[in-house]
Design an enzyme around this catalytic site. Structure first.
Site, PDB file in Angstrom:
ATOM      1  N   ASP A  54       0.828  -1.207   0.000  1.00  0.00           N
ATOM      2  CA  ASP A  54       0.000   0.000   0.000  1.00  0.00           C
ATOM      3  C   ASP A  54       0.863   1.258   0.000  1.00  0.00           C
ATOM      4  O   ASP A  54       0.988   1.975   0.988  1.00  0.00           O
ATOM      5  CB  ASP A  54      -1.002   0.006   1.159  1.00  0.00           C
ATOM      6  CG  ASP A  54      -2.252  -0.799   0.841  1.00  0.00           C
ATOM      7  OD1 ASP A  54      -2.315  -1.401  -0.265  1.00  0.00           O
ATOM      8  OD2 ASP A  54      -3.167  -0.841   1.670  1.00  0.00           O
ATOM      9  N   ARG A  58      -4.771   7.931  -0.842  1.00  0.00           N
ATOM     10  CA  ARG A  58      -4.997   8.680   0.413  1.00  0.00           C
ATOM     11  C   ARG A  58      -3.999   9.821   0.592  1.00  0.00           C
ATOM     12  O   ARG A  58      -4.398  10.958   0.730  1.00  0.00           O
ATOM     13  CB  ARG A  58      -5.035   7.756   1.629  1.00  0.00           C
ATOM     14  CG  ARG A  58      -6.185   6.778   1.549  1.00  0.00           C
ATOM     15  CD  ARG A  58      -6.289   5.861   2.758  1.00  0.00           C
ATOM     16  NE  ARG A  58      -7.341   4.890   2.539  1.00  0.00           N
ATOM     17  CZ  ARG A  58      -7.386   3.669   3.041  1.00  0.00           C
ATOM     18  NH1 ARG A  58      -6.452   3.264   3.875  1.00  0.00           N
ATOM     19  NH2 ARG A  58      -8.371   2.861   2.752  1.00  0.00           N
ATOM     20  N   HIS A  88      -4.269  -1.993  -2.559  1.00  0.00           N
ATOM     21  CA  HIS A  88      -4.306  -0.748  -3.327  1.00  0.00           C
ATOM     22  C   HIS A  88      -3.335  -0.811  -4.506  1.00  0.00           C
ATOM     23  O   HIS A  88      -3.659  -0.357  -5.611  1.00  0.00           O
ATOM     24  CB  HIS A  88      -3.956   0.434  -2.425  1.00  0.00           C
ATOM     25  CG  HIS A  88      -5.032   0.793  -1.453  1.00  0.00           C
ATOM     26  ND1 HIS A  88      -5.834   1.908  -1.598  1.00  0.00           N
ATOM     27  CD2 HIS A  88      -5.454   0.189  -0.319  1.00  0.00           C
ATOM     28  CE1 HIS A  88      -6.691   1.974  -0.599  1.00  0.00           C
ATOM     29  NE2 HIS A  88      -6.471   0.934   0.199  1.00  0.00           N
ATOM     30  N   HIS A 219       0.584  -8.780   2.728  1.00  0.00           N
ATOM     31  CA  HIS A 219       0.011  -7.476   3.033  1.00  0.00           C
ATOM     32  C   HIS A 219      -1.052  -7.504   4.135  1.00  0.00           C
ATOM     33  O   HIS A 219      -1.008  -6.709   5.076  1.00  0.00           O
ATOM     34  CB  HIS A 219      -0.588  -6.832   1.785  1.00  0.00           C
ATOM     35  CG  HIS A 219      -1.223  -5.510   2.065  1.00  0.00           C
ATOM     36  ND1 HIS A 219      -0.511  -4.424   2.532  1.00  0.00           N
ATOM     37  CD2 HIS A 219      -2.524  -5.086   1.996  1.00  0.00           C
ATOM     38  CE1 HIS A 219      -1.331  -3.407   2.717  1.00  0.00           C
ATOM     39  NE2 HIS A 219      -2.551  -3.775   2.419  1.00  0.00           N
ATOM     40  N   ARG A 251      -9.950  -9.139   6.187  1.00  0.00           N
ATOM     41  CA  ARG A 251      -9.976  -8.434   7.472  1.00  0.00           C
ATOM     42  C   ARG A 251      -9.963  -9.451   8.618  1.00  0.00           C
ATOM     43  O   ARG A 251      -8.923  -9.975   8.978  1.00  0.00           O
ATOM     44  CB  ARG A 251     -11.211  -7.508   7.539  1.00  0.00           C
ATOM     45  CG  ARG A 251     -11.153  -6.361   6.526  1.00  0.00           C
ATOM     46  CD  ARG A 251     -10.066  -5.356   6.877  1.00  0.00           C
ATOM     47  NE  ARG A 251     -10.002  -4.275   5.901  1.00  0.00           N
ATOM     48  CZ  ARG A 251      -9.095  -3.299   5.923  1.00  0.00           C
ATOM     49  NH1 ARG A 251      -8.181  -3.272   6.873  1.00  0.00           N
ATOM     50  NH2 ARG A 251      -9.091  -2.350   4.990  1.00  0.00           N
TER      51      ARG A 251
END
Length: 315
Positions: A54, A58, A88, A219, A251
């Site tokens: 990632d 953002r 991402h 990740h 998650r």
């Protein structure tokens, strides 16, 4: 063991696992400086450095983050650098044509069906070249607005908060012009990212002394109820037939150690979760979550020292 200065390491190789950066170049630079300051120089210059993924979205300077990462092997030739793909990064790579094609010759469009019910709500990308894109690339470049109840902030352009990445490359969010705006060097970096890294003989400090373990870095984590070898096989192969790679995107299902390694001497380290979590051999290093007011963190082994971009120099 957290927040202690990393001790000189004359016997065990230093391993640094760096959490999600999300386009925050200044935080990355400060974290790197703090790692260099807090680790004994010979240990730092021979360290294994694992970036947990990632790198984009953002934050507002993804191109500078990629330039920094790409420069490391030439600046620190004695270090070993591993660049894991985050969810991402996989989506970004898919949009600009840097995602490996499915090995079986199938089409990326075959990945769309699982998520098609969300297409309108997420405003999937459907302009130039969308037919060749993985579902996560179309979601990444889609148009999503409103309040994200998970992160408790407004969406930044898409379900992936990809707007700042487009803007950092000088194109409007969702524009196909990004495909040309991203340099060949950046595309190569995205194409070369690995989905998992395995390292034998990594040492970790425990209450019972230094333990030698196998380290698996990925990740998001490994699925608790799925066989470890099955997971490692598709991760090593970067199997892009999969519409959602749980080890990069999961998650709760990837929070704990897999059941078949829970009793073994295996460390699983990841980022992704917007949390800093150190519990035994499960290490989650993502204190920042891509949010401006949170620090970017790293864990240093074997001492399990946490280093942040916000650390103040020792006097």
């Amino acid at each position: 063991m957290e927040d202690q200065r990393h001790k000189p390491n004359n016997k065990y190789r230093t391993v640094c696992c760096i959490g999600d950066i999300h386009g925050h170049i200044t935080k990355l630079q400060n974290l790197w400086s703090n790692l260099q300051a807090q680790i004994n120089p010979p240990d730092f210059h021979s360290a294994l450095i694992i970036f947990l993924g990632d790198y984009c979205d953002r934050g507002n300077n993804t191109p500078a983050v990629l330039d920094f990462l790409i420069s490391l092997p030439s600046k620190y030739p004695q270090q070993t650098h591993v660049f894991l793909s985050g969810n991402h990064d996989l989506a970004f790579a898919g949009f600009v044509g840097a995602l490996p094609a499915p090995a079986d010759g199938s089409n990326f469009s075959d990945t769309w069906s699982e998520y098609e019910a969300n297409e309108e709500r997420e405003g999937w990308y459907k302009e130039v070249e969308f037919e060749r894109m993985h579902v996560q690339a179309r979601r990444w470049a889609g148009k999503m607005s409103g309040f994200d109840p998970v992160k408790k902030i407004e969406y930044k352009g898409s379900i992936y908060d990809a707007g700042p990445t487009f803007e950092a490359y000088g194109v409007p969010h969702g524009s196909p012009d990004l495909i040309k705006a991203v340099s060949a060097e950046h595309k190569k970096f995205l194409a070369d990212m690995v989905w998992v890294h395995e390292e034998d003989n990594v040492c970790i400090e425990t209450q019972d002394g230094i333990k030698q373990c196998k380290l698996i870095a990925v990740h998001a984590g490994l699925e608790k109820k799925r066989g470890i070898e099955e997971q490692l096989t598709y991760l090593r192969a970067r199997d892009t037939r999969i519409s959602k790679v749980e080890a990069l995107s999961g998650r709760k299902n990837v929070w704990d150690l897999p059941e078949d390694v829970a009793e073994s001497s295996t460390i699983v380290v990841s980022g992704h979760h917007g949390k800093l979590h150190i519990e035994g051999r499960r290490l989650i290093i993502d204190e920042g979550g891509g949010l401006e007011h949170n620090p970017v963190a790293a864990v240093v082994l074997p001492s399990v020292t946490i280093v942040r971009d916000t650390d103040q120099p020792k006097k």
